[in-house]
Write a protein that holds these residues in place. Structure first.
Motif, PDB file in Angstrom:
ATOM      1  N   THR A  55      -5.444 -14.627 -18.172  1.00  0.00           N
ATOM      2  CA  THR A  55      -5.173 -14.238 -16.784  1.00  0.00           C
ATOM      3  C   THR A  55      -5.774 -12.864 -16.483  1.00  0.00           C
ATOM      4  O   THR A  55      -6.259 -12.618 -15.369  1.00  0.00           O
ATOM      5  CB  THR A  55      -3.662 -14.229 -16.492  1.00  0.00           C
ATOM      6  OG1 THR A  55      -2.971 -13.453 -17.472  1.00  0.00           O
ATOM      7  CG2 THR A  55      -3.101 -15.651 -16.481  1.00  0.00           C
ATOM      8  N   TYR A  56      -5.770 -11.982 -17.465  1.00  0.00           N
ATOM      9  CA  TYR A  56      -6.402 -10.666 -17.291  1.00  0.00           C
ATOM     10  C   TYR A  56      -7.898 -10.840 -17.034  1.00  0.00           C
ATOM     11  O   TYR A  56      -8.463 -10.250 -16.111  1.00  0.00           O
ATOM     12  CB  TYR A  56      -6.181  -9.805 -18.540  1.00  0.00           C
ATOM     13  CG  TYR A  56      -6.935  -8.491 -18.517  1.00  0.00           C
ATOM     14  CD1 TYR A  56      -6.410  -7.373 -17.870  1.00  0.00           C
ATOM     15  CD2 TYR A  56      -8.182  -8.374 -19.141  1.00  0.00           C
ATOM     16  CE1 TYR A  56      -7.122  -6.178 -17.829  1.00  0.00           C
ATOM     17  CE2 TYR A  56      -8.892  -7.179 -19.116  1.00  0.00           C
ATOM     18  CZ  TYR A  56      -8.355  -6.086 -18.459  1.00  0.00           C
ATOM     19  OH  TYR A  56      -9.056  -4.905 -18.420  1.00  0.00           O
ATOM     20  N   THR A  59      -8.628 -12.456 -13.695  1.00  0.00           N
ATOM     21  CA  THR A  59      -8.412 -11.475 -12.632  1.00  0.00           C
ATOM     22  C   THR A  59      -9.624 -10.572 -12.487  1.00  0.00           C
ATOM     23  O   THR A  59     -10.106 -10.306 -11.381  1.00  0.00           O
ATOM     24  CB  THR A  59      -7.152 -10.631 -12.919  1.00  0.00           C
ATOM     25  OG1 THR A  59      -6.006 -11.490 -12.932  1.00  0.00           O
ATOM     26  CG2 THR A  59      -6.957  -9.550 -11.862  1.00  0.00           C
ATOM     27  N   LEU A  64      -8.433 -14.985 -10.086  1.00  0.00           N
ATOM     28  CA  LEU A  64      -6.991 -14.852  -9.865  1.00  0.00           C
ATOM     29  C   LEU A  64      -6.718 -13.527  -9.171  1.00  0.00           C
ATOM     30  O   LEU A  64      -7.407 -12.531  -9.401  1.00  0.00           O
ATOM     31  CB  LEU A  64      -6.220 -14.903 -11.189  1.00  0.00           C
ATOM     32  CG  LEU A  64      -6.188 -16.225 -11.952  1.00  0.00           C
ATOM     33  CD1 LEU A  64      -5.368 -16.063 -13.232  1.00  0.00           C
ATOM     34  CD2 LEU A  64      -5.626 -17.353 -11.095  1.00  0.00           C
ATOM     35  N   THR A  65      -5.670 -13.539  -8.345  1.00  0.00           N
ATOM     36  CA  THR A  65      -5.216 -12.316  -7.690  1.00  0.00           C
ATOM     37  C   THR A  65      -3.828 -11.976  -8.216  1.00  0.00           C
ATOM     38  O   THR A  65      -2.910 -12.800  -8.101  1.00  0.00           O
ATOM     39  CB  THR A  65      -5.140 -12.487  -6.167  1.00  0.00           C
ATOM     40  OG1 THR A  65      -6.444 -12.782  -5.661  1.00  0.00           O
ATOM     41  CG2 THR A  65      -4.599 -11.222  -5.499  1.00  0.00           C
ATOM     42  N   PRO A  66      -3.646 -10.816  -8.818  1.00  0.00           N
ATOM     43  CA  PRO A  66      -2.317 -10.449  -9.320  1.00  0.00           C
ATOM     44  C   PRO A  66      -1.403 -10.003  -8.183  1.00  0.00           C
ATOM     45  O   PRO A  66      -1.846  -9.429  -7.190  1.00  0.00           O
ATOM     46  CB  PRO A  66      -2.621  -9.279 -10.267  1.00  0.00           C
ATOM     47  CG  PRO A  66      -3.853  -8.659  -9.699  1.00  0.00           C
ATOM     48  CD  PRO A  66      -4.663  -9.785  -9.107  1.00  0.00           C
ATOM     49  N   TYR A  73       0.647 -14.439 -10.442  1.00  0.00           N
ATOM     50  CA  TYR A  73      -0.734 -14.562  -9.975  1.00  0.00           C
ATOM     51  C   TYR A  73      -0.842 -15.688  -8.950  1.00  0.00           C
ATOM     52  O   TYR A  73      -0.019 -16.609  -8.915  1.00  0.00           O
ATOM     53  CB  TYR A  73      -1.684 -14.877 -11.135  1.00  0.00           C
ATOM     54  CG  TYR A  73      -1.680 -13.853 -12.236  1.00  0.00           C
ATOM     55  CD1 TYR A  73      -2.605 -12.806 -12.248  1.00  0.00           C
ATOM     56  CD2 TYR A  73      -0.750 -13.919 -13.275  1.00  0.00           C
ATOM     57  CE1 TYR A  73      -2.606 -11.853 -13.256  1.00  0.00           C
ATOM     58  CE2 TYR A  73      -0.739 -12.974 -14.287  1.00  0.00           C
ATOM     59  CZ  TYR A  73      -1.666 -11.944 -14.273  1.00  0.00           C
ATOM     60  OH  TYR A  73      -1.657 -11.011 -15.273  1.00  0.00           O
TER      61      TYR A  73
END
Length: 288
Positions: A55-56, A59, A64-66, A73
């Motif tokens: 996910t890092y 992003t 992905l948008t945190p 996310y």
């Protein structure tokens, strides 16, 4: 969602890290708002530390948008752009729209077209009117291959080798539930052989009745599959067999003619896959 199988994972040309990253993106469904690492780990069967790294990275890449407030996310525009690009390249989606709209008006059912994604069919075109409030599915929604009319029609439109691969995926996905799912697929094969379309009456969803027909094209894509469904009290098995199924079959034949596609397997060809006792032959290796 199953983790990468041994055969795929040991393929020297297969990039496991990429596969896992795509699994993370695939974990987001149309009805989801935000997902955290724990939820993604649960859906993908990946270790949470692995999910955190993925996910890092996603992003940083803009997929992905945190949402720091909730430590979760959501899909970013870059991810959605991939989906829209895919939809734009699916000519069958656009060409079939007037056919779907006509079928919807004539029957009062929701009419959709979809393609396979692992053990599910994913909608990429949907026509739905006010009479189909009980069928809350839209573009991006998924229905299972094993129990839905769309999925069953798709399954029996496959050649032996492709059906064997899908069978393996379904068997691994369902585990101990596979024998029950297999029996439903067998019965659906008999229905396709007899009528030219598949049925699902309470098999996928208790109060939904639907018919499904596969579409095969001569450009090497697909097969795809259409369905027409509505609440089961309106689309009874009798109506599906005598009215909805034949209408849907005619609609798909007209779309094939418009696209210059291949005619799906004839009843005679499908019947070759049936045993003398009426049971569908285990044409896919390891069907049991």
């Amino acid at each position: 969602m199953k983790r990468t199988g041994k055969k795929t994972a040991t393929d020297r040309n297969f990039v496991v890290a990429l596969s896992r990253g795509l699994d993370v993106l695939r974990a987001f469904q149309p009805s989801d708002g935000l997902l955290g690492n724990q939820e993604i780990a649960s859906r993908t069967n990946l270790p949470k530390p692995t999910v955190s790294r993925l996910t890092y990275t996603l992003t940083k890449l803009g997929y992905l948008t945190p949402v720091p407030r909730f430590e979760k996310y959501q899909l970013a525009p870059a991810a959605m752009a991939l989906g829209y690009a895919a939809l734009a390249n699916l000519g069958v989606r656009h060409l079939s729209e007037p056919f779907r709209e006509e079928m919807m008006r004539a029957t009062g059912g929701a009419v959709a077209i979809g393609g396979r994604d692992r053990h599910s069919m994913i909608y990429f075109g949907q026509s739905r009117g006010s009479e189909t409030v009980g069928v809350q599915l839209d573009v991006g929604s998924r229905v299972p291959i094993a129990t839905s009319a769309m999925g069953r029609a798709y399954f029996w439109a496959l050649g032996d080798e492709d059906r064997a691969e899908v069978t393996r995926i379904l068997r691994e996905h369902y585990g101990s539930r596979w024998p029950k799912m297999r029996d439903g697929l067998e019965r659906s094969g008999e229905t396709v052989a007899k009528y030219g379309f598949a049925l699902s009456v309470g098999d996928w969803h208790d109060d939904i009745g639907a018919a499904g027909v596969a579409l095969k094209l001569n450009d090497g894509t697909g097969p795809y599959a259409f369905n027409c469904g509505a609440p089961a009290f309106r689309f009874t098995e009798e109506r599906l067999i005598n009215d909805i199924g034949p209408r849907l079959l005619a609609m798909v034949r007209n779309i094939e003619a418009a696209l210059g596609g291949l005619m799906p397997q004839s009843k005679k060809e499908v019947s070759k896959k049936l045993k003398s006792g009426g049971k569908v032959a285990r044409v896919a290796e390891g069907f049991r």
